[in-house]
Design a protein around this motif. Structure first.
Motif, PDB file in Angstrom:
ATOM      1  N   ILE A  66      48.247  85.290  17.097  1.00 38.91           N
ATOM      2  CA  ILE A  66      47.810  84.304  16.102  1.00 38.91           C
ATOM      3  C   ILE A  66      48.657  83.031  16.148  1.00 38.91           C
ATOM      4  CG2 ILE A  66      46.675  85.901  14.533  1.00 38.91           C
ATOM      5  CD1 ILE A  66      49.230  85.890  12.824  1.00 38.91           C
ATOM      6  N   ALA A  67      49.785  83.061  16.847  1.00 40.38           N
ATOM      7  CA  ALA A  67      50.619  81.865  16.982  1.00 40.38           C
ATOM      8  C   ALA A  67      51.642  82.088  18.089  1.00 40.38           C
ATOM      9  CB  ALA A  67      51.334  81.536  15.677  1.00 40.38           C
ATOM     10  N   ILE A  68      52.055  80.986  18.690  1.00 38.85           N
ATOM     11  CA  ILE A  68      53.192  80.988  19.609  1.00 38.85           C
ATOM     12  C   ILE A  68      54.112  79.858  19.170  1.00 38.85           C
ATOM     13  CG2 ILE A  68      53.992  80.615  21.979  1.00 38.85           C
ATOM     14  CD1 ILE A  68      51.395  81.876  22.968  1.00 38.85           C
ATOM     15  N   TYR A  69      55.381  80.197  18.980  1.00 41.89           N
ATOM     16  CA  TYR A  69      56.393  79.232  18.562  1.00 41.89           C
ATOM     17  C   TYR A  69      57.300  78.907  19.740  1.00 41.89           C
ATOM     18  CZ  TYR A  69      54.935  80.094  13.785  1.00 41.89           C
ATOM     19  OH  TYR A  69      54.194  80.193  12.640  1.00 41.89           O
ATOM     20  N   MET A  70      57.546  77.606  19.947  1.00 38.32           N
ATOM     21  CA  MET A  70      58.390  77.140  21.044  1.00 38.32           C
ATOM     22  C   MET A  70      59.149  75.892  20.615  1.00 38.32           C
ATOM     23  SD  MET A  70      55.595  75.357  23.620  1.00 38.32           S
ATOM     24  CE  MET A  70      54.723  76.884  23.863  1.00 38.32           C
ATOM     25  N   PRO A  71      60.188  75.517  21.357  1.00 42.31           N
ATOM     26  CA  PRO A  71      60.928  74.299  21.017  1.00 42.31           C
ATOM     27  C   PRO A  71      60.037  73.057  21.104  1.00 42.31           C
ATOM     28  CG  PRO A  71      62.179  75.649  22.566  1.00 42.31           C
ATOM     29  CD  PRO A  71      60.802  76.250  22.467  1.00 42.31           C
ATOM     30  N   LYS A  72      60.328  72.093  20.246  1.00 41.95           N
ATOM     31  CA  LYS A  72      59.571  70.839  20.245  1.00 41.95           C
ATOM     32  C   LYS A  72      59.631  70.146  21.596  1.00 41.95           C
ATOM     33  CE  LYS A  72      60.076  69.848  15.337  1.00 41.95           C
ATOM     34  NZ  LYS A  72      60.735  69.003  14.331  1.00 41.95           N
ATOM     35  N   SER A  73      60.768  70.269  22.274  1.00 35.56           N
ATOM     36  CA  SER A  73      60.922  69.608  23.576  1.00 35.56           C
ATOM     37  C   SER A  73      59.911  70.126  24.596  1.00 35.56           C
ATOM     38  CB  SER A  73      62.348  69.775  24.102  1.00 35.56           C
ATOM     39  OG  SER A  73      62.678  71.150  24.206  1.00 35.56           O
ATOM     40  N   THR A  74      59.553  71.393  24.515  1.00 33.38           N
ATOM     41  CA  THR A  74      58.537  71.961  25.409  1.00 33.38           C
ATOM     42  C   THR A  74      57.145  71.662  24.875  1.00 33.38           C
ATOM     43  OG1 THR A  74      60.069  73.737  25.998  1.00 33.38           O
ATOM     44  CG2 THR A  74      57.748  74.080  26.544  1.00 33.38           C
ATOM     45  N   LEU A  75      56.975  71.811  23.582  1.00 30.16           N
ATOM     46  CA  LEU A  75      55.666  71.580  22.977  1.00 30.16           C
ATOM     47  C   LEU A  75      55.150  70.170  23.263  1.00 30.16           C
ATOM     48  CD1 LEU A  75      54.682  72.890  19.502  1.00 30.16           C
ATOM     49  CD2 LEU A  75      53.797  70.753  20.333  1.00 30.16           C
ATOM     50  N   LYS A  76      56.029  69.195  23.217  1.00 25.76           N
ATOM     51  CA  LYS A  76      55.577  67.814  23.427  1.00 25.76           C
ATOM     52  C   LYS A  76      55.088  67.575  24.852  1.00 25.76           C
ATOM     53  CE  LYS A  76      59.907  65.528  24.596  1.00 25.76           C
ATOM     54  NZ  LYS A  76      60.930  64.591  24.202  1.00 25.76           N
ATOM     55  N   LEU A  77      55.449  68.444  25.792  1.00 31.58           N
ATOM     56  CA  LEU A  77      55.026  68.297  27.191  1.00 31.58           C
ATOM     57  C   LEU A  77      53.690  68.977  27.483  1.00 31.58           C
ATOM     58  CD1 LEU A  77      58.475  68.892  28.939  1.00 31.58           C
ATOM     59  CD2 LEU A  77      57.347  66.691  28.463  1.00 31.58           C
ATOM     60  N   LEU A  78      53.154  69.725  26.519  1.00 28.67           N
ATOM     61  CA  LEU A  78      51.871  70.399  26.723  1.00 28.67           C
ATOM     62  C   LEU A  78      50.744  69.377  26.717  1.00 28.67           C
ATOM     63  CD1 LEU A  78      52.137  73.527  24.394  1.00 28.67           C
ATOM     64  CD2 LEU A  78      52.800  73.308  26.777  1.00 28.67           C
ATOM     65  N   ASP A  79      49.649  69.708  27.413  1.00 26.16           N
ATOM     66  CA  ASP A  79      48.503  68.796  27.377  1.00 26.16           C
ATOM     67  C   ASP A  79      47.866  68.842  25.993  1.00 26.16           C
ATOM     68  OD1 ASP A  79      46.215  70.692  27.292  1.00 26.16           O
ATOM     69  OD2 ASP A  79      46.857  71.234  29.310  1.00 26.16           O
ATOM     70  N   SER A  80      47.105  67.814  25.668  1.00 27.22           N
ATOM     71  CA  SER A  80      46.568  67.676  24.307  1.00 27.22           C
ATOM     72  C   SER A  80      45.628  68.820  23.933  1.00 27.22           C
ATOM     73  CB  SER A  80      45.874  66.331  24.134  1.00 27.22           C
ATOM     74  OG  SER A  80      44.774  66.229  25.000  1.00 27.22           O
ATOM     75  N   ASN A  81      44.866  69.347  24.899  1.00 27.84           N
ATOM     76  CA  ASN A  81      43.969  70.466  24.582  1.00 27.84           C
ATOM     77  C   ASN A  81      44.743  71.714  24.181  1.00 27.84           C
ATOM     78  OD1 ASN A  81      41.572  69.066  24.981  1.00 27.84           O
ATOM     79  ND2 ASN A  81      41.610  69.458  27.176  1.00 27.84           N
ATOM     80  N   SER A  82      45.856  71.965  24.841  1.00 28.83           N
ATOM     81  CA  SER A  82      46.696  73.111  24.477  1.00 28.83           C
ATOM     82  C   SER A  82      47.268  72.924  23.073  1.00 28.83           C
ATOM     83  CB  SER A  82      47.833  73.288  25.481  1.00 28.83           C
ATOM     84  OG  SER A  82      47.329  73.654  26.742  1.00 28.83           O
ATOM     85  N   LYS A  83      47.697  71.713  22.759  1.00 28.61           N
ATOM     86  CA  LYS A  83      48.273  71.435  21.443  1.00 28.61           C
ATOM     87  C   LYS A  83      47.241  71.567  20.324  1.00 28.61           C
ATOM     88  CE  LYS A  83      51.574  68.061  23.179  1.00 28.61           C
ATOM     89  NZ  LYS A  83      51.942  66.638  23.146  1.00 28.61           N
ATOM     90  N   LYS A  84      45.983  71.304  20.629  1.00 27.09           N
ATOM     91  CA  LYS A  84      44.923  71.337  19.612  1.00 27.09           C
ATOM     92  C   LYS A  84      44.300  72.716  19.433  1.00 27.09           C
ATOM     93  CE  LYS A  84      43.325  66.776  20.879  1.00 27.09           C
ATOM     94  NZ  LYS A  84      42.162  66.054  21.403  1.00 27.09           N
ATOM     95  N   LEU A  85      44.580  73.654  20.322  1.00 26.48           N
ATOM     96  CA  LEU A  85      43.948  74.973  20.256  1.00 26.48           C
ATOM     97  C   LEU A  85      44.198  75.620  18.896  1.00 26.48           C
ATOM     98  CD1 LEU A  85      42.378  77.185  21.818  1.00 26.48           C
ATOM     99  CD2 LEU A  85      44.613  78.108  22.490  1.00 26.48           C
ATOM    100  N   GLU A  86      43.152  76.217  18.331  1.00 31.14           N
ATOM    101  CA  GLU A  86      43.262  76.892  17.042  1.00 31.14           C
ATOM    102  C   GLU A  86      43.165  78.402  17.215  1.00 31.14           C
ATOM    103  OE1 GLU A  86      40.093  75.237  14.680  1.00 31.14           O
ATOM    104  OE2 GLU A  86      41.268  73.458  14.188  1.00 31.14           O
ATOM    105  N   ASN A  87      43.812  79.123  16.305  1.00 34.25           N
ATOM    106  CA  ASN A  87      43.713  80.577  16.310  1.00 34.25           C
ATOM    107  C   ASN A  87      42.440  81.016  15.592  1.00 34.25           C
ATOM    108  OD1 ASN A  87      44.248  80.547  13.512  1.00 34.25           O
ATOM    109  ND2 ASN A  87      46.385  81.163  13.755  1.00 34.25           N
TER     110      ASN A  87
END
Length: 172
Positions: free
Chosen positions: A112-133
């Motif tokens: 239902i969620a994956i938690y990671m450091p902001k430094s890695t999260l900001k490098l993800l593509d926008s579709n990955s960042k927008k994915l909903e559970n």
């Protein structure tokens, strides 16, 4: 975490040391957010399931802690079912492990969620960042949000004569 990262770059920690440190950091977050509503999974035969279990209503929640790499180990951990959903938590440093198609596999496995450091999260593509559970909440989240997300999901339940706080996984 930045201090841990700098020490690890100076002299690489062993995998078991990194794992222990990661588990303790996540444990501190659980202590802050839900001190009486979780336990550490110490069973050797159930270790594949995850590292922590949060008591929940209607379902418990498994937390699978990884260090810097998710590899296949994160994907195959947890319950594999939304009846006991899984949260991934890690100091992940490789954004290529979290492309949209791969993230969809986590949803199929009951995450239902994956938690990671902001430094890695900001490098993800926008579709990955927008994915909903499955509950229409953002799936990939900053590691710092675990405590506040748990606190938002807490409800009181009566166990015998005692009331304790547990999580409602539908709010995650």
């Amino acid at each position: 975490m930045p201090v841990l990262d700098s020490f690890n770059k100076e002299e690489l920690f062993s995998v078991s040391t990194t794992g222990t440190i990661s588990e303790r950091i996540c444990g501190w977050a659980l202590d802050a957010a839900l001190p009486d509503g979780y336990f550490r999974n110490t069973s050797n035969e159930d270790k594949w399931l995850g590292d922590y279990i949060m008591l929940g209503a209607p379902f418990n929640v498994v937390i699978s802690v990884k260090s810097y790499k998710a590899k296949e180990r994160l994907l195959v951990s947890g319950s594999g079912s939304l009846l006991v959903p899984t949260i991934g938590w890690g100091l992940f440093d490789d954004p290529t492990e979290f492309k949209l198609e791969r993230l969809k596999n986590y949803l199929y496995r009951g995450f239902i969620a994956i938690y990671m450091p902001k430094s890695t999260l900001k490098l993800l593509d926008s579709n990955s960042k927008k994915l909903e559970n499955t509950h229409k909440e953002i799936f990939i989240r900053p590691i710092e949000n675990l405590v506040s997300d748990i606190r938002k999901s807490k409800i009181k339940k009566k166990f015998g004569k005692t009331f304790i706080e547990v999580v409602n996984p539908k709010i995650f």
